[in-house]
Design an enzyme around this catalytic site. Structure first.
Site, PDB file in Angstrom:
ATOM      1  CE  LYS A  14      -2.496   7.274   1.627  1.00 26.70           C
ATOM      2  NZ  LYS A  14      -2.105   5.293   1.113  1.00 26.70           N
ATOM      3  NE  ARG A  89       6.232   6.706   2.636  1.00 33.25           N
ATOM      4  CZ  ARG A  89       4.676   6.224   1.720  1.00 33.25           C
ATOM      5  NH1 ARG A  89       3.686   5.412   1.548  1.00 33.25           N
ATOM      6  NH2 ARG A  89       4.473   6.955   0.354  1.00 33.25           N
ATOM      7  NE  ARG A 123      -3.782  -2.003  -7.941  1.00 35.04           N
ATOM      8  CZ  ARG A 123      -3.244  -0.905  -7.127  1.00 35.04           C
ATOM      9  NH1 ARG A 123      -3.920   0.405  -7.024  1.00 35.04           N
ATOM     10  NH2 ARG A 123      -2.358  -0.844  -7.366  1.00 35.04           N
ATOM     11  NE  ARG A 156       1.585  -2.350 -10.010  1.00 29.97           N
ATOM     12  CZ  ARG A 156       1.373  -1.375  -9.095  1.00 29.97           C
ATOM     13  NH1 ARG A 156       1.515   0.158  -9.717  1.00 29.97           N
ATOM     14  NH2 ARG A 156       1.710  -1.236  -7.632  1.00 29.97           N
ATOM     15  NE  ARG A 167       2.011  -2.900  -1.699  1.00 29.98           N
ATOM     16  CZ  ARG A 167       0.742  -3.247  -2.828  1.00 29.98           C
ATOM     17  NH1 ARG A 167       1.399  -4.430  -3.652  1.00 29.98           N
ATOM     18  NH2 ARG A 167       0.001  -2.174  -3.207  1.00 29.98           N
TER      19      ARG A 167
END
Ligand SMILES: [Zn+2]
Length: 222
Positions: A14, A89, A123, A156, A167
């Site tokens: 985004k 949200r 990532r 992470r 998530r």
């Protein structure tokens, strides 16, 4: 007037698309996360109120965010429109936003779970400067070292596949009523990104034509 909402799971790109839209349309990119940080740093009344919650590790209540957003959207740079990212949200937030400002289009970045997992689990984040890399799409020049600061790169905890899946489940459950809300108002436009290797430019082209069409439709209504 271009009032655009960007929807999509965290990590769907985004931010990248928002900055391209800013460059194309010349309207500000409004992220509620940034707004909250600015208010805290500026020590405004709202900032102080927010700090009380965040110091306790509590979620900042919607009323505060909405008050902050209402103020922000009244500033002169929002006259031509804005790009909203990270808000709303929930359905309640969408309804509150409707009372402040009528949006023109809600762009929904749709990325299949397996693509999101593939992207996020590759990532790498720099321990020193927070720079972000990707083993597949954005490799550092030297293995496991940051191009900018030579810091060590690591994965992470919340980028691990099982955490990402969780998530995403939470995200979909929470945003489903929101997506339905914009669909019912015929404001929702899906943009599919089914492949990890699809360049962001290609996705942006789709977004650009949606924005163009929304503007034309609006002109006709007037
Ligand atoms: Zn670094």
């Amino acid at each position: 007037m271009k009032k655009i909402i960007l929807l999509g799971p965290p990590g769907a790109g985004k931010g990248t698309q928002a900055s391209r839209l800013v460059a194309l349309l010349g309207v500000p990119h409004i992220s509620t996360g940034d707004m909250v940080r600015e208010a805290i740093n500026a020590h405004t009344d709202l900032g102080e109120a927010i700090k009380k919650y965040s110091d306790k590790g509590l979620l900042v209540p919607d009323e505060i965010i909405i008050t902050l957003l209402a103020k922000r959207l009244k500033e002169p740079d929002c006259k031509k429109g804005f790009i909203l990212d990270g808000f709303p949200r929930t359905l309640e937030q969408a309804e509150a936003l409707d009372r402040i400002s009528k949006i023109d289009v809600a762009i929904n970045l749709k990325v299949p779970d397996e693509v999101m997992i593939q992207r996020l689990s590759n990532r790498l984040t720099c321990k020193k400067c927070g720079g972000i890399y990707n083993r597949l799409t954005l490799k550092p020049k030297k293995d496991n070292l940051c191009d900018e600061c030579d810091g060590e790169l690591h994965q992470r905890e919340d980028d691990k596949p099982e955490v990402v899946q969780e998530r995403l489940n939470v995200y979909r459950k929470k945003t489903k009523p929101l997506i339905e809300y914009y669909k019912r108002r015929s404001l929702l436009k899906d943009v599919h990104c089914n492949n990890l290797m699809t360049p962001p430019e290609e996705t942006f082209e789709k977004i650009r034509s949606i924005v163009d069409n929304a503007a034309k439709k609006k002109a006709r209504v007037r």
